[in-house]
Motif scaffolding. Structure first.
Motif, mmCIF file in Angstrom:
data_model
loop_
_atom_site.group_PDB
_atom_site.id
_atom_site.type_symbol
_atom_site.label_atom_id
_atom_site.label_comp_id
_atom_site.label_asym_id
_atom_site.label_seq_id
_atom_site.Cartn_x
_atom_site.Cartn_y
_atom_site.Cartn_z
ATOM 1 N N GLY A 1 -5.447 -8.441 4.417
ATOM 2 C CA GLY A 1 -6.520 -7.655 5.003
ATOM 3 C C GLY A 1 -6.227 -6.180 5.158
ATOM 4 N N LYS A 2 -5.030 -5.732 4.799
ATOM 5 C CA LYS A 2 -4.647 -4.335 4.970
ATOM 6 C C LYS A 2 -4.183 -3.734 3.647
ATOM 7 N N ILE A 3 -4.541 -2.459 3.458
ATOM 8 C CA ILE A 3 -4.255 -1.761 2.213
ATOM 9 C C ILE A 3 -3.537 -0.444 2.509
ATOM 10 N N ASP A 4 -2.547 -0.105 1.700
ATOM 11 C CA ASP A 4 -1.943 1.230 1.713
ATOM 12 C C ASP A 4 -2.436 1.992 0.495
ATOM 13 N N LEU A 5 -2.700 3.276 0.665
ATOM 14 C CA LEU A 5 -3.100 4.134 -0.446
ATOM 15 C C LEU A 5 -1.982 5.122 -0.748
ATOM 16 N N TYR A 6 -1.756 5.328 -2.043
ATOM 17 C CA TYR A 6 -0.670 6.186 -2.503
ATOM 18 C C TYR A 6 -1.219 7.367 -3.286
ATOM 19 N N PHE B 1 -3.066 7.726 -8.272
ATOM 20 C CA PHE B 1 -3.399 7.127 -6.992
ATOM 21 C C PHE B 1 -3.117 5.622 -7.047
ATOM 22 N N GLY B 2 -2.711 5.078 -5.899
ATOM 23 C CA GLY B 2 -2.411 3.657 -5.841
ATOM 24 C C GLY B 2 -3.136 2.965 -4.702
#
Length: 751
Positions: free
Chosen positions: A702-707, A694-695
């Motif tokens: 202020g923004k995050i992407d999840l992998y 997971f990433g």
């Protein structure tokens, strides 16, 4: 650090000011390719003398097979390299190992960057790398360089470049070194993605674009005598390279060689290589492969060593020591950086310590030379082009024994904890169980995922000590092995124990065990002759403790023992017995990462025991056990906790990396077998998370992407919600388990 006269400072400032003005104007201010280029050098990719193909077999046919990767397999001699100049410092085998770090400030914040770089210089660093995302940062780099000169600091700067060949040309005016990543400097174009190459001819046609993108920077660096690092990263290989070579050390090496061919075509040689990876095993194999290729091609460029995204604390230091220390132990490496998720100043101590340890092992050091010379000769048969772990056999349960010995060793890698008599007093027994990693129910110990497999008792409690003997019996009943010196067991037998003897003693006694002992363990010091080592097979011990004598080289004597074991077909598990007198936890991580990790990275060893010999008991039993498990996990053997791939932060980082890493560790740190990557940005591509399940990746402020793996599955999550969303994602993929409370542990064990 050099100090300048007022006249020199004024001259430098004037020159810098002129260059800043050049930055603010059109790019025509930078000399054109035609103005710089000399007709004697290739002007198109078809004129370049590209290195012979590895895929077709031409390289092997013309240059012969890969042979050596280091200067000497029987002593520590630095691999001979040319000298690369970088402002006031020099890289290469004739110079001290260069210690580097990377600024974490926003490069556009000139004053903050200057202040941090000065702190790094004052700590002792030789070079600082800064992030250069675009023209704004390139202009700032010139001001930073000017400001440092004005303050009397001549520490060289390296610009970290990704995706921006034109900006690299600009910043070359300001800094002493440029780092390019072959995976995205010119070879990361979107039209390379998902391309299937039918032939090698199809693959090499793409070199036209690489050559055209790279040539202006090579020419400018040559003109200004700037240094360059061709820095390949395992996680950010271009789609072009991935599609042709795969996600492999070979792909990393070939990508770097291709860019080096362009430099060499212009008679530009002021560059170094790096082969970074977050997996120390991949990192070590890649550097060795590149060094070996340089040997057979007649190249001699220095190497910059680093384990990327190593993390923080002892784990980050351990992982760095495994990778960097393994290579330095063979004299490979000329400059190093320990990448930690901490402020850059904190990287200095482990970085400097690794450099000092490397210097101390060199054959130019009389004491080290004597140890290496005292080591008996052996033939090293390791294949550095591949990795294969030797797996010692574990123990089987015997109906004739009242305890189950099958749990005394783990097939994934064993941890043996050294236990002292004071830990076995009645009041300390509960702490003993906790220190060994046992769960308990109504005072009874039970094994957990990270419980020590066996314990070593240098002294055995007397049979009259019912509390101590009961505690040991209970440990043995839950398959914790009890190991003690045979002479101690002869004085006062310990039921169901393993008797440890020196190999010589065991042969003299023909393996006869003391009363109460059920298995034999032998201790090998690496100075035995070949005939003696061969007789291990006839004894068929339960385990071998490798505790190298102080007058021989630990690395070379250990390799010799493993060569003999392999040649004789001895399948016994080998436990590295490391004795330490250090009182610093960070130093301990570096020591065992280097001295034991350098063997485990070659698949040599089945476990570890770390024993304090200072008599001070500086470290708790719990700490030494956890450090041992961290070593095994860092060497990709046994996973007992969540693995974190955490970038060290830089000017591109889009959130507070240290704070966020702490939050994610607290929320997910109880998931053995799960790897979570925490990345401040995605500049190197999702491949930087090559080892991660997971990433968690910053995209915009202020923004995050999840992998999940390399695929983004959640986009633009508000930062304050992202950690909770990560937990939800892990649950969705069936890799979550709840943290156990003390009451739940009691109920589980009782059941």
């Amino acid at each position: 650090m050099t100090k300048f006269s007022p006249l020199a400072v004024a001259a430098v400032a004037l020159l810098a000011a002129e260059n800043v003005q050049a930055f603010s104007g059109p790019m025509a201010k930078v000399p054109s390719v035609s103005a710089l280029h000399m007709a004697d050098y290739p002007t198109t990719h078809t004129d370049v003398d590209w290195t012979h193909s590895i895929k077709s077999g031409a390289r092997d046919e013309i240059l012969g097979p890969i042979e050596e990767y280091c200067a000497d397999l029987n002593s520590v001699v630095r691999r001979t390299t040319r000298t690369v100049e970088c402002g006031p410092i020099k890289f290469g085998s004739e110079h001290p190992i260069v210690r580097q770090t990377m600024a974490t400030t926003n490069t556009a914040d000139v004053e903050a960057s200057i202040d941090q770089i000065m702190r790094c210089a004052d700590k002792g660093f030789d070079l600082v790398r800064i992030t250069v995302q675009g023209k704004r940062e390139a202009n700032a780099a010139m001001k930073i360089r000017e400001g440092l000169f004005k303050k009397g600091y001549d520490i060289p700067l390296c610009a970290d470049m990704h995706f921006q060949p034109k900006v690299a040309l600009m910043v070359a005016d300001a800094v002493e070194k440029i780092r390019i990543n072959p995976g995205n400097f010119a070879d990361g174009r979107k039209d390379f993605e998902d391309h299937v190459y039918e032939s090698e001819a199809d693959y090499v046609q793409e070199r036209e674009y690489l050559f055209e993108a790279m040539l202006p920077l090579v020419e400018k660096c040559k003109q200004l005598n700037r240094a360059m690092r061709i820095g390949t990263n395992h996680g950010s290989l271009s789609s072009r390279v991935l599609s042709f070579y795969g996600d492999t050390p070979r792909g990393m090496v070939e990508s770097a060689i291709e860019f080096a061919d362009i430099c060499r075509s212009q008679d530009y040689h002021n560059f170094v290589f790096s082969m970074k990876a977050s997996n120390p095993l991949v990192m070590v194999q890649s550097y060795r492969l590149l060094a070996a290729e340089q040997y057979r091609m007649g190249w001699d460029y220095p190497l910059h060593l680093g384990v990327t995204e190593a993390g923080e604390g002892e784990d980050g230091r351990m992982k760095s020591a495994i990778g960097i220390g393994t290579l330095l132990a063979d004299g490979v490496g000329d400059t190093i950086r320990v990448s930690l998720t901490e402020d850059p100043e904190f990287e200095y101590e482990p970085c400097n310590r690794l450099a000092e340890m490397a210097q101390g092992r060199l054959a130019t050091n009389p004491e080290a030379a004597a140890r290496q010379k005292a080591t008996k000769f052996y033939t090293d048969t390791r294949d550095i082009t591949t990795f294969e772990r030797r797996k010692g056999k574990t123990l089987e349960k015997s109906e004739e024994e009242s305890v189950d010995a099958s749990g005394f060793l783990s097939p994934l890698g064993s941890v043996v904890s050294a236990v002292t008599l004071d830990m076995l007093t009645k009041e300390n027994i509960p702490y003993l169980y906790a220190g060994l990693g046992c769960k308990t129910a109504v005072g009874m110990p039970f094994k957990d995922i990270a419980t020590a497999d066996s314990i070593f008792l240098r002294k055995v409690p007397p049979s009259t000590d019912s509390d101590a003997r009961t505690a040991l019996r209970r440990l043995a009943e839950v398959t914790v092995g009890l190991i003690a010196p045979a002479e101690e067991l002869e004085k006062d037998p310990l039921p169901n124990s393993i008797a440890l003897m020196s190999l010589t003693e065991a042969l003299e006694k023909k393996g006869a065990l003391p009363t109460g002992a059920i298995r034999l363990a032998v201790s090998v010091n690496g100075d035995e002759d070949d005939a003696t080592l061969k007789q291990i097979k006839s004894l068929d011990p339960a385990m071998i403790f490798l505790n190298i004598a102080p007058h021989v080289s630990t690395l070379h004597a250990s390799r010799r023992v493993f060569e003999m074991i392999k040649a004789e077909g001895i399948e016994t598990s080998v436990i590295h017995h490391y004795e330490t007198d250090t009182e610093d936890s960070n130093h301990l991580a570096l020591e065992i990462g280097t001295r034991i990790g350098s063997l485990l990275t070659d698949g040599m060893g089945d476990g570890v025991m770390v024993e304090e010999v200072s008599g001070k008991q500086t470290f708790t039993l719990d700490f030494l056990r956890k450090s041992s498990f961290s070593l095994l996990q860092g060497c990709r053997m046994r996973s007992t906790k969540t693995e974190f791939v955490s970038c060290p932060s830089c000017g591109r980082t889009l959130f507070d990396l240290q704070e966020t890493t702490a939050l994610i560790t607290d929320a997910t740190g109880h998931l053995p077998g799960v790897t979570v990557a925490v990345m401040g940005c995605i500049v190197n591509g999702p491949g930087e998370m090559a080892d991660a399940d997971f990433g968690y990746v910053g995209t915009i402020p202020g923004k995050i992407d999840l992998y999940y793996g390399k695929e983004v599955v959640r986009k633009n999550i508000a930062e304050e919600l992202a950690v909770d969303e990560l937990v939800v994602l892990i649950k969705e993929y069936g890799m979550w388990k709840e943290k156990e409370t003390a009451d739940e542990e009691e109920e589980l064990v009782a059941a």
